[in-house]
Scaffold this active site. Structure first.
Site, PDB file in Angstrom:
ATOM      1  N   HIS A 136      14.324  87.161 100.369  1.00 24.48           N
ATOM      2  CA  HIS A 136      15.051  89.072 101.146  1.00 24.48           C
ATOM      3  C   HIS A 136      14.051  89.479 101.643  1.00 24.48           C
ATOM      4  O   HIS A 136      14.116  90.857 101.365  1.00 24.48           O
ATOM      5  CB  HIS A 136      16.471  89.115 100.687  1.00 24.48           C
ATOM      6  CG  HIS A 136      17.444  89.692 101.451  1.00 24.48           C
ATOM      7  ND1 HIS A 136      17.109  90.047 102.901  1.00 24.48           N
ATOM      8  CD2 HIS A 136      18.774  90.476 101.486  1.00 24.48           C
ATOM      9  CE1 HIS A 136      17.987  90.308 103.188  1.00 24.48           C
ATOM     10  NE2 HIS A 136      19.315  90.878 101.979  1.00 24.48           N
ATOM     11  N   ARG A 145      20.945  82.870 107.269  1.00 24.38           N
ATOM     12  CA  ARG A 145      20.948  83.451 105.944  1.00 24.38           C
ATOM     13  C   ARG A 145      21.113  81.659 105.702  1.00 24.38           C
ATOM     14  O   ARG A 145      21.822  81.015 105.557  1.00 24.38           O
ATOM     15  CB  ARG A 145      21.860  83.873 106.163  1.00 24.38           C
ATOM     16  CG  ARG A 145      22.444  84.135 104.218  1.00 24.38           C
ATOM     17  CD  ARG A 145      23.413  85.570 104.315  1.00 24.38           C
ATOM     18  NE  ARG A 145      22.645  86.401 104.463  1.00 24.38           N
ATOM     19  CZ  ARG A 145      23.254  88.081 103.998  1.00 24.38           C
ATOM     20  NH1 ARG A 145      24.081  88.065 103.575  1.00 24.38           N
ATOM     21  NH2 ARG A 145      22.117  88.679 103.626  1.00 24.38           N
TER      22      ARG A 145
HETATM   23  N1   CP Z   1      22.105  93.722 101.575  1.00 22.52           N
HETATM   24  C1   CP Z   1      21.806  93.166 102.755  1.00 22.52           C
HETATM   25  O1   CP Z   1      21.650  91.903 102.772  1.00 22.52           O
HETATM   26  O2   CP Z   1      23.698  93.205 102.823  1.00 22.52           O
HETATM   27  P1   CP Z   1      24.689  91.682 103.066  1.00 22.52           P
HETATM   28  O3   CP Z   1      25.364  90.559 102.128  1.00 22.52           O
HETATM   29  O4   CP Z   1      25.650  92.522 103.397  1.00 22.52           O
HETATM   30  O5   CP Z   1      24.528  90.989 104.793  1.00 22.52           O
HETATM   31  N1  NVA Z   2      21.162  88.525  95.613  1.00 20.45           N
HETATM   32  C1  NVA Z   2      22.258  89.069  95.876  1.00 20.45           C
HETATM   33  C2  NVA Z   2      21.454  89.717  97.579  1.00 20.45           C
HETATM   34  C3  NVA Z   2      23.045  89.946  98.395  1.00 20.45           C
HETATM   35  C4  NVA Z   2      22.201  89.910  99.525  1.00 20.45           C
HETATM   36  C5  NVA Z   2      22.700  87.397  96.141  1.00 20.45           C
HETATM   37  O1  NVA Z   2      22.105  86.714  97.179  1.00 20.45           O
HETATM   38  O2  NVA Z   2      24.048  87.429  96.751  1.00 20.45           O
END
Ligand code: CP
Ligand code: NVA
Length: 300
Positions: free
Chosen positions: A130, A103
């Site tokens: 994502h 991430r």
């Molecule tokens: N939806 C999602 O990726 O959640 P987190 O940020 O908690 O991993």
């Molecule tokens: N758009 C949000 C998604 C979190 C899962 C972010 O990038 O913070």
């Protein structure tokens, strides 16, 4: 051949369907107490530059359930955060672990990790994409509607990472998608072109009411994504009128990748309503990613 998932369209539409089928099978087997455990002695390295509840816990739990192990590598745990090049991190980790998930802020860093990794790389969210969320979203829609044909989804909010991957996934499975964003927050043209290449790009509008008119599902995400905290006031002002209320939802389903910022992109009442299928989405992160990990291991 080692395969990576930088975004959903790294899979062909047929492969996407296979991953979803695999996820559904593993979900059913796990519920019956007979989940597969093919990953004896295997390790997933999980790099996190940003916080996470669902991604971290679902990948780690998924790896455990599959008979393997996951290592959490936060910003203070490895040298990536203090100057070791991305490509060196990719090559070193590949000598230890069987899969790398990350991430990250910069999508280019994800591309570099994938380029230099000699094991499968999975994007656990970047500023641009994502894909693991989209896998879970599609699994959830398929469970609730029995398929994708004739299902109409309205995205209301930011044309962000979650939206962009969903646009690609929707095009690949043939969902009827309309995206409503404020001006200046549209889906990137490059992503729309990629959606066109794998299916049909979504309809776009700046009018949330128009977007939801014929929809079965309303999908939203935060207005202020991770890393944009300094633009908070500006973005909240620009997204006025895009809050997903129970009035906007009506009798449609509500999807949200979570975490939700109640009072901003969505009301508390909306998330707490029976129309919300957000907890199914969250649960399906686990099953979708297990399907993906098993599928990736079979491509090598
Ligand atoms: N939806 C999602 O990726 O959640 P987190 O940020 O908690 O991993
Ligand atoms: N758009 C949000 C998604 C979190 C899962 C972010 O990038 O913070």
């Amino acid at each position: 051949m080692v395969r990576h998932l930088l975004d959903v369209d790294d899979l062909t539409p047929a492969e996407l369907e296979t991953v979803l089928d695999r996820a559904a099978d593993i979900k059913a087997a796990q519920a019956a107490g007979d989940g597969p455990e093919p990953f004896d002695n295997q390790t997933l390295g999980m790099i996190f530059e940003k916080p996470s509840t669902r991604t971290r816990v679902s990948f780690e739990t998924g790896m455990t359930q599959l008979g393997g192990h996951a290592i959490f590598l936060g910003p203070d745990d490895i040298h990536l955060g203090s100057g070791e090049p991305v490509k060196d991190t990719a090559r070193a980790l590949s000598r230890y672990v069987d899969v790398v998930m990350a991430r990250l802020f910069d999508h280019d860093d994800a591309e570099e990790l994938a380029e230099y990794a000699t094991v499968p790389f999975v994007n656990g969210l970047t500023d641009d994409a994502h894909p693991c969320q989209t896998l879970a979203d599609l699994l959830t829609i398929r469970e609730h509607f029995g398929g994708f044909e004739e299902v109409r989804v309205a995205w209301v909010g930011d044309g962000n990472n979650v939206a962009q991957s969903f646009v690609l996934g929707a095009a690949m499975v043939g969902l009827d998608l309309t995206v409503a964003t404020p001006e200046g927050y549209e889906i990137d043209d490059e992503v729309l072109a990629r959606a066109d290449a794998v299916g049909e790009a979504p309809a776009t509008t700046h009018d949330p009411e128009a977007a939801v008119e014929d929809a079965d599902v309303v999908y939203t995400d935060v207005f202020v994504s991770m890393g944009q905290e300094d633009r908070r006031e500006e973005k909240l002002a620009e997204f006025e009128g895009f809050q997903v209320t129970t009035d906007l939802i009506g009798d449609r389903k509500l999807m949200h990748c979570l975490p939700a910022h109640r009072g901003e992109e969505v009301t508390d009442e909306s998330i707490e309503s029976d129309n919300a299928i957000v907890w199914d989405q969250a649960e399906n992160r686990l099953h979708a990613q297990k399907g993906l990990l098993v599928w990736l291991s079979e491509q090598e």
